[in-house]
Design a protein around this motif. Structure first.
Motif, PDB file in Angstrom:
ATOM      1  N   GLY A  26      23.670   9.366 -39.656  1.00 55.80           N
ATOM      2  CA  GLY A  26      23.215   9.345 -38.273  1.00 55.80           C
ATOM      3  C   GLY A  26      24.334   9.783 -37.352  1.00 55.80           C
ATOM      4  O   GLY A  26      24.998  10.775 -37.598  1.00 55.80           O
ATOM      5  N   SER A  27      24.606   9.022 -36.329  1.00 55.92           N
ATOM      6  CA  SER A  27      25.623   9.364 -35.327  1.00 55.92           C
ATOM      7  C   SER A  27      27.016   8.965 -35.795  1.00 55.92           C
ATOM      8  O   SER A  27      27.715   8.168 -35.159  1.00 55.92           O
ATOM      9  N   ILE A  28      27.426   9.555 -36.904  1.00 55.32           N
ATOM     10  CA  ILE A  28      28.692   9.137 -37.524  1.00 55.32           C
ATOM     11  C   ILE A  28      29.898   9.547 -36.695  1.00 55.32           C
ATOM     12  O   ILE A  28      30.971   8.973 -36.843  1.00 55.32           O
ATOM     13  N   PHE A  29      29.721  10.529 -35.812  1.00 54.89           N
ATOM     14  CA  PHE A  29      30.836  10.964 -34.975  1.00 54.89           C
ATOM     15  C   PHE A  29      31.295   9.853 -34.040  1.00 54.89           C
ATOM     16  O   PHE A  29      32.418   9.861 -33.545  1.00 54.89           O
ATOM     17  N   SER A  30      30.401   8.876 -33.787  1.00 52.37           N
ATOM     18  CA  SER A  30      30.704   7.789 -32.855  1.00 52.37           C
ATOM     19  C   SER A  30      31.386   6.593 -33.516  1.00 52.37           C
ATOM     20  O   SER A  30      31.794   5.646 -32.838  1.00 52.37           O
ATOM     21  N   ILE A  31      31.523   6.631 -34.848  1.00 46.56           N
ATOM     22  CA  ILE A  31      32.112   5.493 -35.568  1.00 46.56           C
ATOM     23  C   ILE A  31      33.626   5.548 -35.462  1.00 46.56           C
ATOM     24  O   ILE A  31      34.229   6.581 -35.774  1.00 46.56           O
ATOM     25  N   PHE A  32      34.255   4.451 -35.064  1.00 50.01           N
ATOM     26  CA  PHE A  32      35.711   4.447 -35.092  1.00 50.01           C
ATOM     27  C   PHE A  32      36.294   3.442 -36.070  1.00 50.01           C
ATOM     28  O   PHE A  32      37.508   3.440 -36.314  1.00 50.01           O
ATOM     29  N   ALA A  33      35.454   2.600 -36.665  1.00 53.29           N
ATOM     30  CA  ALA A  33      35.939   1.699 -37.703  1.00 53.29           C
ATOM     31  C   ALA A  33      34.782   1.316 -38.617  1.00 53.29           C
ATOM     32  O   ALA A  33      33.632   1.203 -38.163  1.00 53.29           O
ATOM     33  N   MET A  34      35.102   1.112 -39.888  1.00 56.37           N
ATOM     34  CA  MET A  34      34.135   0.600 -40.856  1.00 56.37           C
ATOM     35  C   MET A  34      34.799  -0.482 -41.674  1.00 56.37           C
ATOM     36  O   MET A  34      36.044  -0.515 -41.791  1.00 56.37           O
ATOM     37  N   ILE A  52      40.176   2.141 -40.094  1.00 61.67           N
ATOM     38  CA  ILE A  52      39.957   2.930 -38.891  1.00 61.67           C
ATOM     39  C   ILE A  52      39.620   4.363 -39.296  1.00 61.67           C
ATOM     40  O   ILE A  52      40.275   4.936 -40.181  1.00 61.67           O
ATOM     41  N   THR A  53      38.624   4.930 -38.644  1.00 58.62           N
ATOM     42  CA  THR A  53      38.153   6.261 -39.022  1.00 58.62           C
ATOM     43  C   THR A  53      39.229   7.320 -38.856  1.00 58.62           C
ATOM     44  O   THR A  53      39.463   8.130 -39.766  1.00 58.62           O
ATOM     45  N   ASN A  54      39.873   7.326 -37.720  1.00 62.99           N
ATOM     46  CA  ASN A  54      40.930   8.300 -37.464  1.00 62.99           C
ATOM     47  C   ASN A  54      42.279   7.690 -37.793  1.00 62.99           C
ATOM     48  O   ASN A  54      42.723   6.746 -37.156  1.00 62.99           O
ATOM     49  N   GLY A  55      42.892   8.219 -38.806  1.00 64.61           N
ATOM     50  CA  GLY A  55      44.212   7.730 -39.205  1.00 64.61           C
ATOM     51  C   GLY A  55      44.190   6.892 -40.461  1.00 64.61           C
ATOM     52  O   GLY A  55      45.170   6.841 -41.197  1.00 64.61           O
ATOM     53  N   GLY A  56      43.083   6.202 -40.708  1.00 66.58           N
ATOM     54  CA  GLY A  56      42.947   5.468 -41.960  1.00 66.58           C
ATOM     55  C   GLY A  56      43.655   4.138 -42.045  1.00 66.58           C
ATOM     56  O   GLY A  56      43.792   3.577 -43.143  1.00 66.58           O
ATOM     57  N   ALA A  57      44.105   3.592 -40.928  1.00 68.14           N
ATOM     58  CA  ALA A  57      44.773   2.290 -40.986  1.00 68.14           C
ATOM     59  C   ALA A  57      43.807   1.235 -41.523  1.00 68.14           C
ATOM     60  O   ALA A  57      42.633   1.213 -41.171  1.00 68.14           O
ATOM     61  N   THR A  58      44.316   0.380 -42.378  1.00 66.24           N
ATOM     62  CA  THR A  58      43.493  -0.649 -43.019  1.00 66.24           C
ATOM     63  C   THR A  58      43.948  -2.052 -42.630  1.00 66.24           C
ATOM     64  O   THR A  58      45.101  -2.261 -42.235  1.00 66.24           O
ATOM     65  N   HIS A  99      29.837  -2.956 -42.414  1.00 67.39           N
ATOM     66  CA  HIS A  99      29.850  -3.003 -40.957  1.00 67.39           C
ATOM     67  C   HIS A  99      30.476  -1.736 -40.420  1.00 67.39           C
ATOM     68  O   HIS A  99      31.418  -1.198 -41.018  1.00 67.39           O
ATOM     69  N   CYS A 100      29.959  -1.254 -39.308  1.00 71.71           N
ATOM     70  CA  CYS A 100      30.661  -0.191 -38.604  1.00 71.71           C
ATOM     71  C   CYS A 100      30.596  -0.446 -37.106  1.00 71.71           C
ATOM     72  O   CYS A 100      29.689  -1.105 -36.606  1.00 71.71           O
ATOM     73  N   ARG A 101      31.611   0.027 -36.438  1.00 68.08           N
ATOM     74  CA  ARG A 101      31.746  -0.189 -34.997  1.00 68.08           C
ATOM     75  C   ARG A 101      31.810   1.166 -34.298  1.00 68.08           C
ATOM     76  O   ARG A 101      32.571   2.042 -34.695  1.00 68.08           O
ATOM     77  N   THR A 102      31.002   1.288 -33.268  1.00 66.98           N
ATOM     78  CA  THR A 102      31.055   2.455 -32.403  1.00 66.98           C
ATOM     79  C   THR A 102      31.450   2.002 -31.004  1.00 66.98           C
ATOM     80  O   THR A 102      31.637   0.809 -30.761  1.00 66.98           O
ATOM     81  N   LEU A 103      31.548   2.933 -30.099  1.00 65.20           N
ATOM     82  CA  LEU A 103      31.899   2.566 -28.728  1.00 65.20           C
ATOM     83  C   LEU A 103      30.818   1.719 -28.072  1.00 65.20           C
ATOM     84  O   LEU A 103      31.102   0.940 -27.170  1.00 65.20           O
ATOM     85  N   MET A 104      29.593   1.883 -28.530  1.00 64.40           N
ATOM     86  CA  MET A 104      28.468   1.212 -27.874  1.00 64.40           C
ATOM     87  C   MET A 104      28.060  -0.080 -28.562  1.00 64.40           C
ATOM     88  O   MET A 104      27.670  -1.035 -27.894  1.00 64.40           O
ATOM     89  N   GLU A 105      28.121  -0.120 -29.894  1.00 67.71           N
ATOM     90  CA  GLU A 105      27.625  -1.302 -30.574  1.00 67.71           C
ATOM     91  C   GLU A 105      28.110  -1.368 -32.003  1.00 67.71           C
ATOM     92  O   GLU A 105      28.733  -0.448 -32.515  1.00 67.71           O
TER      93      GLU A 105
END
Length: 118
Positions: A26-34, A52-58, A99-105
């Motif tokens: 779906g709107s995977i571009f909006s995910i910043f953490a899983m 974290i999606t960008n950078g890969g910090a765990t 779980h995943c987190r986006t800017l909205m929910e």
């Protein structure tokens, strides 16, 4: 909207291993953490590990450090997060939720049962 589909739970003996998978579409571009959470009977849901999606910090809960490894793979269609669980203990028995987190929910998977028992 993001859809999460989990797989990989089951019954394993103490000391064994399991790998959980969660595919986000779906709107995977909006995910910043899983990540993965778990909930045992009579207990609150707790974080197991996140990335974290960008950078890969765990980030890991103390209970899983040294035994669990979270990883993420991304392509144009989906993000897939894995949780490799080694040296499993009976106290790891729980329902595990992606779980995943986006800017909205936040979004949650349906849960997959992990049972560690001899």
């Amino acid at each position: 909207q993001v859809q999460l589909v989990e797989s990989g739970g089951g019954l394993v003996q103490p000391g064994g291993s399991l790998r959980l998978s969660c595919a986000a579409s779906g709107s995977i571009f909006s995910i910043f953490a899983m990540g993965w959470y778990r909930q045992a009977p009579g207990k609150q849901r707790e974080l197991v590990a996140s990335v974290i999606t960008n950078g890969g910090a765990t980030n890991y809960a103390e209970s899983g450090k040294g035994r669990f490894t979270i990883s993420m793979f991304r392509d144009n269609a989906k993000n897939t997060v894995y949780l490799q669980m080694n040296s499993l203990k009976p106290e790891d028995t729980a329902v595990y939720y992606c779980h995943c987190r986006t800017l909205m929910e936040d979004y949650w998977g349906q849960g997959t049962q992990v049972t560690v028992s001899s």
